[in-house]
Design a protein around this motif. Structure first.
Motif, PDB file in Angstrom:
ATOM      1  N   UNK A 122       0.711  -1.136  -0.082  1.00  0.00           N
ATOM      2  CA  UNK A 122      -0.022   0.137  -0.132  1.00  0.00           C
ATOM      3  C   UNK A 122       0.853   1.225  -0.240  1.00  0.00           C
ATOM      4  N   UNK A 123       0.667   2.289  -0.580  1.00  0.00           N
ATOM      5  CA  UNK A 123       1.255   3.579  -0.849  1.00  0.00           C
ATOM      6  C   UNK A 123       1.783   4.165   0.645  1.00  0.00           C
ATOM      7  N   UNK A 124       0.801   3.978   1.898  1.00  0.00           N
ATOM      8  CA  UNK A 124       1.254   4.317   3.174  1.00  0.00           C
ATOM      9  C   UNK A 124       2.273   3.504   3.765  1.00  0.00           C
ATOM     10  N   UNK A 125       2.428   2.234   3.080  1.00  0.00           N
ATOM     11  CA  UNK A 125       3.311   1.142   3.790  1.00  0.00           C
ATOM     12  C   UNK A 125       2.688   0.367   4.975  1.00  0.00           C
ATOM     13  N   UNK A 126       1.453   0.574   5.201  1.00  0.00           N
ATOM     14  CA  UNK A 126       0.818  -0.239   6.362  1.00  0.00           C
ATOM     15  C   UNK A 126       0.223  -1.546   6.033  1.00  0.00           C
ATOM     16  N   UNK A 127      -0.220  -1.826   4.596  1.00  0.00           N
ATOM     17  CA  UNK A 127      -0.396  -3.093   4.037  1.00  0.00           C
ATOM     18  C   UNK A 127       0.368  -3.823   3.130  1.00  0.00           C
ATOM     19  N   UNK A 128       0.740  -5.016   3.290  1.00  0.00           N
ATOM     20  CA  UNK A 128       1.326  -5.988   2.075  1.00  0.00           C
ATOM     21  C   UNK A 128       0.282  -6.901   1.920  1.00  0.00           C
ATOM     22  N   UNK A 129      -0.011  -7.140   0.588  1.00  0.00           N
ATOM     23  CA  UNK A 129      -0.995  -8.221   0.135  1.00  0.00           C
ATOM     24  C   UNK A 129      -0.149  -9.052  -1.025  1.00  0.00           C
ATOM     25  N   UNK A 130      -0.746 -10.249  -0.930  1.00  0.00           N
ATOM     26  CA  UNK A 130       0.176 -11.427  -1.819  1.00  0.00           C
ATOM     27  C   UNK A 130      -1.085 -12.123  -2.272  1.00  0.00           C
ATOM     28  N   UNK A 131      -1.186 -12.623  -3.535  1.00  0.00           N
ATOM     29  CA  UNK A 131      -1.888 -13.260  -4.215  1.00  0.00           C
ATOM     30  C   UNK A 131      -1.622 -14.590  -4.627  1.00  0.00           C
ATOM     31  N   UNK A 132      -2.076 -15.777  -4.550  1.00  0.00           N
ATOM     32  CA  UNK A 132      -1.723 -17.401  -4.986  1.00  0.00           C
ATOM     33  C   UNK A 132      -2.481 -17.615  -6.079  1.00  0.00           C
ATOM     34  N   UNK A 133      -2.170 -18.921  -6.415  1.00  0.00           N
ATOM     35  CA  UNK A 133      -2.577 -19.664  -7.544  1.00  0.00           C
ATOM     36  C   UNK A 133      -3.834 -20.418  -7.155  1.00  0.00           C
ATOM     37  N   UNK A 134      -4.620 -20.317  -6.277  1.00  0.00           N
ATOM     38  CA  UNK A 134      -5.672 -20.941  -5.690  1.00  0.00           C
ATOM     39  C   UNK A 134      -6.679 -19.717  -5.340  1.00  0.00           C
ATOM     40  N   UNK A 135      -6.608 -18.438  -5.978  1.00  0.00           N
ATOM     41  CA  UNK A 135      -7.573 -17.743  -5.951  1.00  0.00           C
ATOM     42  C   UNK A 135      -7.614 -17.227  -4.398  1.00  0.00           C
ATOM     43  N   UNK A 136      -6.843 -17.381  -3.434  1.00  0.00           N
ATOM     44  CA  UNK A 136      -6.837 -16.694  -2.262  1.00  0.00           C
ATOM     45  C   UNK A 136      -5.779 -15.542  -2.000  1.00  0.00           C
ATOM     46  N   UNK A 137      -6.187 -14.745  -1.041  1.00  0.00           N
ATOM     47  CA  UNK A 137      -5.253 -13.601  -0.760  1.00  0.00           C
ATOM     48  C   UNK A 137      -4.930 -13.547   0.632  1.00  0.00           C
ATOM     49  N   UNK A 138      -3.579 -13.092   0.923  1.00  0.00           N
ATOM     50  CA  UNK A 138      -3.205 -12.928   2.135  1.00  0.00           C
ATOM     51  C   UNK A 138      -2.779 -11.533   2.324  1.00  0.00           C
ATOM     52  N   UNK A 139      -3.091 -11.113   3.531  1.00  0.00           N
ATOM     53  CA  UNK A 139      -2.695  -9.634   3.980  1.00  0.00           C
ATOM     54  C   UNK A 139      -2.081  -9.594   5.177  1.00  0.00           C
ATOM     55  N   UNK A 140      -0.981  -8.596   5.146  1.00  0.00           N
ATOM     56  CA  UNK A 140      -0.332  -8.357   6.471  1.00  0.00           C
ATOM     57  C   UNK A 140      -0.258  -6.826   6.663  1.00  0.00           C
ATOM     58  N   UNK A 141      -0.394  -6.601   8.335  1.00  0.00           N
ATOM     59  CA  UNK A 141      -0.032  -5.369   8.822  1.00  0.00           C
ATOM     60  C   UNK A 141       1.370  -5.427   8.938  1.00  0.00           C
ATOM     61  N   UNK A 142       2.003  -4.762   7.656  1.00  0.00           N
ATOM     62  CA  UNK A 142       3.285  -4.924   7.542  1.00  0.00           C
ATOM     63  C   UNK A 142       4.324  -4.330   8.558  1.00  0.00           C
ATOM     64  N   UNK A 143       3.969  -2.966   8.787  1.00  0.00           N
ATOM     65  CA  UNK A 143       4.794  -2.388   9.794  1.00  0.00           C
ATOM     66  C   UNK A 143       4.994  -3.221  11.216  1.00  0.00           C
TER      67      UNK A 143
END
Length: 462
Positions: A122-143
């Protein structure tokens, strides 16, 4: 009547199966209860006699000519068989034929694992998202996650694996997700898959990630059907969502009005363009009021969305040097554009040339190449900062280049191939850049600090 002839020592049936990619090899594989493993089966109908050099040479030639086939043999042994000699000879003969089958099994096993195909900060650096080969998405509160892990180069003696704060099925049909991006203001996250484009509100993702015990997956703001065409690139340009992929079009979409505004296609602008030109990559060029697209035919096009005109074309086939003339090429034009990235200043465009194992740095005003960046494998991901170019692809190594084409450093990851990586947007002007990279054959993403590997990983499995 005379007595019947004695039965042969064993009866063999040879079934050739073309590999890889054929399920008949799975159906015809002998079971452990009915016969022995293929690696222990002889190929002759009678017990082998004294060694014959001519026959051995012929067998070796046959194995070399059929290195993509496996012979499945079903036998009925008798007590008179010299098992030790036969099995030893069979091991030598079948080993080469089963090599292709082993590669196919490994690829099939890896394809069933979770692999990361796309990621975004995310532009603010708060979120990081990753997408997989099974249609799922994972989200981290990266900071929060990185501060808790105290990420520094080689900071921990033991690997530190950080699970996602939120993991959910982003696309209802569980299709592959190939593209992710945040809007410039960080309010929206867009994912592009093989059948649809989904738009999410970032605040709903943050709320769900902050209270994972709720167990409720956030609902998308909008789902844009793609009629079976996969989406390889999503981005924002002047307030509009832009996506492109298998339908040969660059589509500009108004999320608020929920309608397509316009589309761009080489078929209506370039006489030299093929009838069908699959789009692999797109990038916005705000300072030039343009969008760049890279296609399967090797054409890099610059578009002006205001009047839907194609302003410039560059053919990657002109980059092909003599020493890679025998590389695998795609008809009808040769090299294809596998990735694109633009510099923050807007003066440079980096193009990945698929099949040639290189990237090219182009000056946008003239579309002339100023540097060639060679790699050991085809490039699938690119990024450009104010002083560096980062490239990765079908290998575990990430390359960091200077803008004049000199290799600064390399970073080794745990993925067999790096499909995606993301740089922290708040630290791109700092000597301590944080990069998160992931790819095929692994559910983990490597956290890289100051372009040095760490012992911290993001794992997409909750």
């Amino acid at each position: 009547p005379p007595p019947p002839p004695p039965p042969p020592p064993f009866l063999s049936v040879h079934v050739p199966c073309t590999l890889p990619g054929s399920l008949s090899s799975e159906l015809l594989r002998p079971s452990a209860s009915s016969c022995r493993l293929p690696s222990l089966l002889p190929k002759h109908k009678h017990p082998p006699g004294p060694p014959n050099n001519n026959n051995n040479n012929n067998n070796n030639n046959n194995n070399n000519n059929n290195n993509n086939k496996i012979i499945i043999t079903v036998i009925s042994p008798t007590p008179h068989t010299n098992k030790g000699a036969m099995f030893h000879a069979a091991e030598q003969r079948v080993a080469h034929e089963t090599e292709a089958y082993g590669r196919w099994l490994r690829e099939r096993r890896h394809s069933s694992q979770r692999s990361v195909h796309a990621s975004a900060y995310s532009p603010c650096g708060v979120l990081f998202a990753a997408a997989m080969n099974d249609g799922c998405m994972a989200v981290w509160l990266v900071r929060q996650a990185l501060s808790a892990a105290s990420v520094t180069p080689h900071s921990a003696l033991k690997p530190c694996t950080i699970p996602p704060a939120l993991s959910f099925a982003a696309h209802a049909d569980r299709c592959h997700i190939y593209a992710l991006t945040f809007s410039p203001d960080g309010s929206l996250l867009v994912s592009g898959g093989t059948s649809s484009v989904c738009v999410w509100r970032t605040e709903s993702l943050v709320a769900a990630a902050s209270s994972p015990s709720d167990g409720t997956a956030p609902a998308p703001l909008a789902v844009i059907p793609r009629n079976g065409f996969e989406t390889n690139a999503v981005l924002f340009y002047e307030g509009k969502l832009v996506f492109a992929g298998g339908d040969d079009r660059v589509v500009c979409y108004d999320v608020d009005a929920a309608q397509e505004v316009s589309h761009l296609s080489l078929r209506s602008h370039a006489a030299a363009a093929p009838a069908s030109d699959y789009i692999h990559a797109c990038v916005a060029l705000p300072s030039s009021h343009a969008i760049a697209s890279g296609t399967d035919s090797g054409l890099v096009a610059l578009w002006d969305p205001r009047d839907r005109s194609c302003t410039s074309l560059f053919d990657l086939a002109t980059l092909q040097p003599a020493d890679i003339a025998n590389e695998r090429r795609r008809p009808p034009r040769g090299l294809w554009c596998s990735a694109l990235a633009a510099s923050p200043c807007g003066h440079w465009l980096v193009c990945g040339a698929g099949g040639a194992r290189l990237s090219a740095l182009l000056h946008l005003s003239s579309l002339t190449p100023t540097a060639i960046l060679p790699t050991k494998a085809a490039v699938s991901a690119l990024a450009c900062t104010h002083d560096s170019i980062v490239s990765a692809g079908a290998e575990s190594t990430v390359y960091v280049w200077s803008l004049d084409g000199h290799l600064r450093t390399t970073v080794n990851t745990h993925a067999s191939s790096v499909h995606t990586f993301s740089l922290d947007p708040l630290m791109q002007h700092s000597p301590r850049d944080v990069m998160i990279a992931g790819g095929g054959g692994s559910s983990r993403l490597d956290v890289v600090y100051d372009f040095a590997p760490t012992s911290t990983f993001f794992d997409v499995n909750p």
